[in-house]
Design a protein around this motif. Sequence first.
Motif: not given
Length: 471
Positions: A284-289, A309-311, A349-359, A380-388
Amino acid sequence: MKRLITLLLGAALLCGAVSPASAATIEAKGEWAFDFSWTDGMNYRSADNGGDSEDDFAAHQRLRTQIDIIASESLRGVVFLEMGTTTWGQEDGALGADGKSVKVRRSYIDWTVPNTELKVRMGLQGMDLPGATFGASPILSDEDVAALVLSYTVSENVGLTAFWARPYDTSAGETADSNSFDEVDVFGLTAPVTLDGVSVTPYLVYASVGKDADGSGDRYNTDSWDTFVDGMQSLGQRTGMTGDDTTANHAWWGGVALELSLFDPFAVKMDATYGRKDADEDYATREGWLVSAMVEYKMEAATPGVFAWYGSGEDDDIDNGSERMPSISPNAWAPTSFGFPGSSFNQDGQFALNGAGLWGIGVQVADISFVENLSHLVRVAYMRGTNDADLVKHTSGLADELAPASGAVFLTDKDSAWEVNFDHTYQIYENLTFILEMGYIRLDLDEDVWGAAGEDLSAAKKLTFNLVYEF
């Protein structure tokens, strides 16, 4: 004579009742905003992938009016009324509309403690945490909440602001159900420092979330509550894992917002934030940067810039908690104007509210102007997930749970997206602005991770006409 005396006494009472109000100055400001938007393909993972079941066109309007009642430089009251956002043809925007959407958005007083530099704001008010890169915080931004805020000027260059906010109190006024674990309280401290060419604002935030706090129901803004829960829960909680007996979750964040104009015409903006939510059970914990930065170069007819950005993202184990940064309500963190809530009409937003789990990384040219009163922005922006990706592939049912129709797209390190914005602003009059926004998002999901949900995705497209009258 008796009638004359009665009339004079009535006039005196009336004057006495009016005189306190007449001592105050009344000022009003606000805006009418109209939005006519055509969007297609936003339901990335719906059954027909943005087909016939999706409404492509919608028209909206909104009126916001702020009334300041000013007694002196040291005391004023503010009422902020809002009518809307009204969708034409729906509810109070339909035939026979009766204005049910009128609401008090903010209501507070500002006052200064006598003979001090301590300023107090108390009541329902707008609240933002510091955010430099994209003009808003990835934790809490552009939100209205009941709060007490204390601001003190330490020196010409240093200030301190402390606040207590109460977003939710489930059983307020219901003594039969009241307990000590049904509230959400948020406390914060910021220390802005402004020097020549440098602005830096460190901050700390703490939140106490009771186990019985529940923002759903008729007495609450359910959209706000859903955003809050999505930003605070771990994936384990979201998928129904049980066993955590935490009576009150303790969450905290620390960060810094930095702006540099020392090297004009170059401007540098940076943010760094870390957050953690504790719980008795690891799942139930959650932490990140999250870190972000933007560099711009001011030219006579344009301002080119590059941003990134990097989350931190989830690892491959759902049992050890979530590794994305928690958040409270990030409604304005917007590197783009389509995928994120950066539209001039404050569309979701149709994609995300912030950059958590994204770069992400992007380039833009803003303030392009060759004709008086007309400006453009290209991005122009390129995005990719940081989730395994293994987390989704090897956790039963998680792919379905993380596949919403729209709004918050969960990307793994095998998934990516492109977004293009082409926005235009024309100043018709000093107080009347016409805005044209065009957006495009191409999402690429790995079929080995998502299965059928990753097949044959259509691109999302937006064409929006906005007219804003400010007074």
